[in-house]
Design a protein around this motif. Structure first.
Motif, PDB file in Angstrom:
ATOM      1  N   LEU A  15      43.407  10.326  -0.047  1.00  0.00           N
ATOM      2  CA  LEU A  15      44.703  10.160  -0.680  1.00  0.00           C
ATOM      3  C   LEU A  15      44.939   8.685  -1.012  1.00  0.00           C
ATOM      4  O   LEU A  15      45.388   8.327  -2.101  1.00  0.00           O
ATOM      5  CB  LEU A  15      45.802  10.668   0.258  1.00  0.00           C
ATOM      6  CG  LEU A  15      47.229  10.528  -0.265  1.00  0.00           C
ATOM      7  CD1 LEU A  15      47.448  11.459  -1.437  1.00  0.00           C
ATOM      8  CD2 LEU A  15      48.233  10.811   0.835  1.00  0.00           C
ATOM      9  N   LEU A  16      44.572   7.842  -0.030  1.00  0.00           N
ATOM     10  CA  LEU A  16      44.765   6.398  -0.215  1.00  0.00           C
ATOM     11  C   LEU A  16      43.904   5.890  -1.373  1.00  0.00           C
ATOM     12  O   LEU A  16      44.376   5.140  -2.229  1.00  0.00           O
ATOM     13  CB  LEU A  16      44.371   5.696   1.092  1.00  0.00           C
ATOM     14  CG  LEU A  16      45.140   4.451   1.472  1.00  0.00           C
ATOM     15  CD1 LEU A  16      46.620   4.740   1.505  1.00  0.00           C
ATOM     16  CD2 LEU A  16      44.668   3.967   2.824  1.00  0.00           C
ATOM     17  N   ASN A  17      42.655   6.344  -1.406  1.00  0.00           N
ATOM     18  CA  ASN A  17      41.761   5.908  -2.483  1.00  0.00           C
ATOM     19  C   ASN A  17      42.247   6.406  -3.834  1.00  0.00           C
ATOM     20  O   ASN A  17      42.134   5.709  -4.836  1.00  0.00           O
ATOM     21  CB  ASN A  17      40.341   6.407  -2.221  1.00  0.00           C
ATOM     22  CG  ASN A  17      39.682   5.633  -1.101  1.00  0.00           C
ATOM     23  OD1 ASN A  17      40.086   4.522  -0.795  1.00  0.00           O
ATOM     24  ND2 ASN A  17      38.701   6.236  -0.464  1.00  0.00           N
ATOM     25  N   TRP A  18      42.792   7.618  -3.817  1.00  0.00           N
ATOM     26  CA  TRP A  18      43.337   8.177  -5.063  1.00  0.00           C
ATOM     27  C   TRP A  18      44.480   7.293  -5.569  1.00  0.00           C
ATOM     28  O   TRP A  18      44.607   7.006  -6.757  1.00  0.00           O
ATOM     29  CB  TRP A  18      43.827   9.596  -4.787  1.00  0.00           C
ATOM     30  CG  TRP A  18      44.543  10.232  -5.940  1.00  0.00           C
ATOM     31  CD1 TRP A  18      43.962  10.836  -7.010  1.00  0.00           C
ATOM     32  CD2 TRP A  18      45.951  10.301  -6.125  1.00  0.00           C
ATOM     33  NE1 TRP A  18      44.931  11.287  -7.871  1.00  0.00           N
ATOM     34  CE2 TRP A  18      46.155  10.976  -7.343  1.00  0.00           C
ATOM     35  CE3 TRP A  18      47.045   9.884  -5.379  1.00  0.00           C
ATOM     36  CZ2 TRP A  18      47.430  11.223  -7.836  1.00  0.00           C
ATOM     37  CZ3 TRP A  18      48.310  10.137  -5.873  1.00  0.00           C
ATOM     38  CH2 TRP A  18      48.498  10.794  -7.087  1.00  0.00           C
ATOM     39  N   TYR A  78      38.366  -5.738  -5.653  1.00  0.00           N
ATOM     40  CA  TYR A  78      37.217  -5.327  -6.455  1.00  0.00           C
ATOM     41  C   TYR A  78      36.986  -6.366  -7.547  1.00  0.00           C
ATOM     42  O   TYR A  78      37.921  -7.044  -7.971  1.00  0.00           O
ATOM     43  CB  TYR A  78      37.475  -3.956  -7.083  1.00  0.00           C
ATOM     44  CG  TYR A  78      37.896  -2.918  -6.065  1.00  0.00           C
ATOM     45  CD1 TYR A  78      36.948  -2.243  -5.319  1.00  0.00           C
ATOM     46  CD2 TYR A  78      39.238  -2.674  -5.826  1.00  0.00           C
ATOM     47  CE1 TYR A  78      37.331  -1.315  -4.358  1.00  0.00           C
ATOM     48  CE2 TYR A  78      39.625  -1.748  -4.879  1.00  0.00           C
ATOM     49  CZ  TYR A  78      38.677  -1.068  -4.143  1.00  0.00           C
ATOM     50  OH  TYR A  78      39.066  -0.169  -3.207  1.00  0.00           O
ATOM     51  N   VAL A  79      35.742  -6.466  -7.978  1.00  0.00           N
ATOM     52  CA  VAL A  79      35.397  -7.444  -9.008  1.00  0.00           C
ATOM     53  C   VAL A  79      34.680  -6.738 -10.141  1.00  0.00           C
ATOM     54  O   VAL A  79      33.778  -5.928  -9.903  1.00  0.00           O
ATOM     55  CB  VAL A  79      34.491  -8.562  -8.439  1.00  0.00           C
ATOM     56  CG1 VAL A  79      34.150  -9.572  -9.525  1.00  0.00           C
ATOM     57  CG2 VAL A  79      35.159  -9.253  -7.282  1.00  0.00           C
ATOM     58  N   LEU A  80      35.099  -7.010 -11.350  1.00  0.00           N
ATOM     59  CA  LEU A  80      34.423  -6.459 -12.519  1.00  0.00           C
ATOM     60  C   LEU A  80      33.899  -7.613 -13.361  1.00  0.00           C
ATOM     61  O   LEU A  80      34.661  -8.492 -13.756  1.00  0.00           O
ATOM     62  CB  LEU A  80      35.400  -5.596 -13.327  1.00  0.00           C
ATOM     63  CG  LEU A  80      34.804  -4.767 -14.460  1.00  0.00           C
ATOM     64  CD1 LEU A  80      35.523  -3.435 -14.549  1.00  0.00           C
ATOM     65  CD2 LEU A  80      34.883  -5.462 -15.791  1.00  0.00           C
ATOM     66  N   ALA A  81      32.594  -7.628 -13.592  1.00  0.00           N
ATOM     67  CA  ALA A  81      31.982  -8.663 -14.435  1.00  0.00           C
ATOM     68  C   ALA A  81      32.029  -8.193 -15.868  1.00  0.00           C
ATOM     69  O   ALA A  81      31.364  -7.229 -16.242  1.00  0.00           O
ATOM     70  CB  ALA A  81      30.544  -8.933 -13.999  1.00  0.00           C
ATOM     71  N   PHE A  82      32.838  -8.865 -16.662  1.00  0.00           N
ATOM     72  CA  PHE A  82      33.122  -8.441 -18.037  1.00  0.00           C
ATOM     73  C   PHE A  82      32.197  -9.200 -18.978  1.00  0.00           C
ATOM     74  O   PHE A  82      32.350 -10.400 -19.168  1.00  0.00           O
ATOM     75  CB  PHE A  82      34.592  -8.763 -18.309  1.00  0.00           C
ATOM     76  CG  PHE A  82      35.161  -8.237 -19.588  1.00  0.00           C
ATOM     77  CD1 PHE A  82      36.205  -7.324 -19.560  1.00  0.00           C
ATOM     78  CD2 PHE A  82      34.697  -8.660 -20.810  1.00  0.00           C
ATOM     79  CE1 PHE A  82      36.764  -6.865 -20.734  1.00  0.00           C
ATOM     80  CE2 PHE A  82      35.251  -8.183 -21.986  1.00  0.00           C
ATOM     81  CZ  PHE A  82      36.293  -7.289 -21.939  1.00  0.00           C
ATOM     82  N   LEU A  84      34.423   2.146 -11.866  1.00  0.00           N
ATOM     83  CA  LEU A  84      35.039   1.490 -10.714  1.00  0.00           C
ATOM     84  C   LEU A  84      36.004   2.437 -10.014  1.00  0.00           C
ATOM     85  O   LEU A  84      36.011   2.538  -8.784  1.00  0.00           O
ATOM     86  CB  LEU A  84      35.770   0.223 -11.164  1.00  0.00           C
ATOM     87  CG  LEU A  84      36.467  -0.515 -10.033  1.00  0.00           C
ATOM     88  CD1 LEU A  84      35.455  -1.135  -9.101  1.00  0.00           C
ATOM     89  CD2 LEU A  84      37.406  -1.579 -10.558  1.00  0.00           C
ATOM     90  N   GLN A  85      36.784   3.179 -10.805  1.00  0.00           N
ATOM     91  CA  GLN A  85      37.716   4.135 -10.199  1.00  0.00           C
ATOM     92  C   GLN A  85      36.956   5.195  -9.412  1.00  0.00           C
ATOM     93  O   GLN A  85      37.368   5.606  -8.323  1.00  0.00           O
ATOM     94  CB  GLN A  85      38.546   4.804 -11.294  1.00  0.00           C
ATOM     95  CG  GLN A  85      39.577   3.871 -11.896  1.00  0.00           C
ATOM     96  CD  GLN A  85      40.502   4.574 -12.849  1.00  0.00           C
ATOM     97  OE1 GLN A  85      40.187   5.650 -13.348  1.00  0.00           O
ATOM     98  NE2 GLN A  85      41.638   3.962 -13.112  1.00  0.00           N
ATOM     99  N   GLY A 130      35.318   5.845  -1.943  1.00  0.00           N
ATOM    100  CA  GLY A 130      35.459   4.975  -0.788  1.00  0.00           C
ATOM    101  C   GLY A 130      34.259   4.070  -0.608  1.00  0.00           C
ATOM    102  O   GLY A 130      33.975   3.602   0.480  1.00  0.00           O
ATOM    103  N   ASP A 131      33.565   3.816  -1.684  1.00  0.00           N
ATOM    104  CA  ASP A 131      32.332   3.046  -1.629  1.00  0.00           C
ATOM    105  C   ASP A 131      32.678   1.564  -1.763  1.00  0.00           C
ATOM    106  O   ASP A 131      33.191   1.131  -2.789  1.00  0.00           O
ATOM    107  CB  ASP A 131      31.429   3.494  -2.783  1.00  0.00           C
ATOM    108  CG  ASP A 131      30.081   2.809  -2.749  1.00  0.00           C
ATOM    109  OD1 ASP A 131      29.867   1.989  -1.842  1.00  0.00           O
ATOM    110  OD2 ASP A 131      29.259   3.102  -3.631  1.00  0.00           O
ATOM    111  N   ARG A 132      32.411   0.774  -0.725  1.00  0.00           N
ATOM    112  CA  ARG A 132      32.737  -0.645  -0.785  1.00  0.00           C
ATOM    113  C   ARG A 132      31.485  -1.495  -0.965  1.00  0.00           C
ATOM    114  O   ARG A 132      31.533  -2.696  -0.790  1.00  0.00           O
ATOM    115  CB  ARG A 132      33.478  -1.081   0.475  1.00  0.00           C
ATOM    116  CG  ARG A 132      34.726  -0.314   0.768  1.00  0.00           C
ATOM    117  CD  ARG A 132      35.750  -0.474  -0.346  1.00  0.00           C
ATOM    118  NE  ARG A 132      35.952  -1.867  -0.712  1.00  0.00           N
ATOM    119  CZ  ARG A 132      36.733  -2.707  -0.038  1.00  0.00           C
ATOM    120  NH1 ARG A 132      37.390  -2.297   1.006  1.00  0.00           N
ATOM    121  NH2 ARG A 132      36.858  -3.952  -0.421  1.00  0.00           N
TER     122      ARG A 132
END
Lengths: 200, 202
Positions: free
Chosen positions: A32-35, A109-113, A159-160, A166-168
């Motif tokens: 639920l939290l991840n959602w 979280y980090v996204l390399a754009f 990413l979502q 729950g993958d970190r």
């Protein structure tokens, strides 16, 4: 576009009961939290170069990042969950990026754009950092110079997906499912169903 | 048109002008590095030349030459006379691993940052420069990246985050770059504004 991974059908993590008057569902608390997390990404845009143009396109109505819950940019790292590194990072700038990342509150979280942020791109020289993963852990890499907004949305969905699982783990993105495989699965399923019907 | 400049220079600094050539209207004089500053001063102050526009200053590395492996290149122009000239000085590395030449920052104030960049990229030391620090790279950077013998694939170690800024902080001197904010526009010495015009209230 990447295919979303489905929860395994053998052990459903969410059960919906329709017997009662209102209907209710049970799930695990962390799911639920991840959602909730995956649809409320507050972003910190660390924008250094020309990829910013695509980022603007992404944030504006045509591609409309708000559809995915990643709407509100926060210009304080302490209020944000998702660090967008948009553009080239130089050696001189790297400690600043690290500092911004350290200031973000967990979960982050980090996204390399774009190619430059992912690996340095064609700036193979004395001044450019060859990918931000030398400094901060990266969750999703979006290639392209600059990436199409569709590509970035794909990265955002991945990413979502990762958050929902729950993958970190940094630097690991689950391999994408080939859509052809999925079609073959569907065809097989349908054939099997028809066989079952035929036998009945 | 700039041939006239070369003629005047050759007459005034006989022996210090080592070589001249002109191509497509761009006239070049290769000069004695020892006379670098004197020539620059003359070019600015002589009324026939009036080189009041400092355009560019950079360096070139020619590693294959026997001597004169570094060339410091200066481009100048005159607003009034509408002529321009290019000066070159050929130099070699000294024992300290640098190239030495006089600064022009007190002749044309604009040369300040150009010389810093030239020092940063080529290791040319401008003697007498008011603030010769790296301008693009960071303090810890080793070597001079635009020299031809700098390894193309060399990656230098990352530097830590700095809690305190290095070197000069704003407010800068009036020729040291951006004034960072409106306040400095109104408090210039001599009752002049940023463009050098007299202030109304002065």
């Amino acid at each position: 576009m990447g295919e979303m991974t489905q929860p395994p059908t053998s052990s459903p993590r969410t059960l919906v009961f329709e017997g009662s008057e209102q209907g209710f569902a049970t799930t695990r608390f962390e799911d639920l939290l991840n959602w909730a997390r995956k649809y409320s990404l507050f972003q910190y845009p660390f924008v250094t170069a020309c990829c910013a143009m695509e980022f603007m396109a992404l944030a504006s109505p045509r591609f409309d990042m708000a559809r995915f819950g990643a709407e509100a940019p926060r210009f304080s790292p302490r209020q944000s969950d998702l660090l967008w590194v948009v553009g080239t990072i130089t050696q001189r700038q790297a400690p600043i990026l690290k500092r911004v990342y350290d200031q973000m509150a967990d979960p982050k979280y980090v996204l390399a754009f774009g190619t430059c942020a992912s690996c340095g791109g064609f700036y193979d020289n004395y001044t450019t950092l060859a990918g931000i993963d030398k400094v901060v852990p990266v969750d999703v890499y979006v290639p392209g110079c600059p990436p199409r907004p569709e590509g970035v949305i794909d990265g955002l969905l991945l990413l979502q997906d990762k958050i929902a699982r729950g993958d970190r783990t940094a630097r690991i993105v689950k391999p994408r499912q080939d859509p052809i495989d999925k079609v073959e699965q569907l065809v097989a399923l349908r054939t099997a169903n028809q066989d079952d019907l035929g036998q009945a | 048109m700039s041939q006239r400049v070369l003629d005047i220079l050759s007459t005034r600094f006989e022996g210090a002008i080592l070589q001249t050539h002109g191509q497509f209207g761009d006239d070049t004089a290769i000069v004695d590095p020892a006379q670098w500053k004197a020539i620059a001063q003359f070019l600015r102050d002589d009324s026939r030349l009036a080189m009041d526009h400092f355009i560019d200053l950079t360096a070139v590395h020619y590693p294959d030459r026997e001597e004169g492996r570094f060339e410091v290149v200066l481009h100048l122009r005159s607003f009034d006379k509408a002529h321009r000239i290019r000066l070159k000085a050929r130099l070699d590395l000294q024992d300290d691993g640098h190239v030495h030449i006089d600064t022009l920052a007190d002749v044309w104030a604009g040369a300040n940052w150009f010389e810093r960049e030239c020092f940063d990229m080529f290791g040319v030391v401008f003697e007498g420069h008011p603030d010769l620090r790296r301008i693009l790279m960071y303090e810890e950077f080793e070597g001079y990246p635009l020299r031809k013998d700098y390894p193309a694939d060399r990656i230098q170690p990352l530097v830590p985050f700095r809690e305190e800024a290095q070197g000069k902080l704003p407010p800068f001197d009036r020729h040291e770059g951006m004034p960072f904010g409106r306040q400095t526009h109104d408090h210039r010495p001599g009752g002049r504004n940023l463009l050098g015009f007299e202030r109304e209230d002065a």
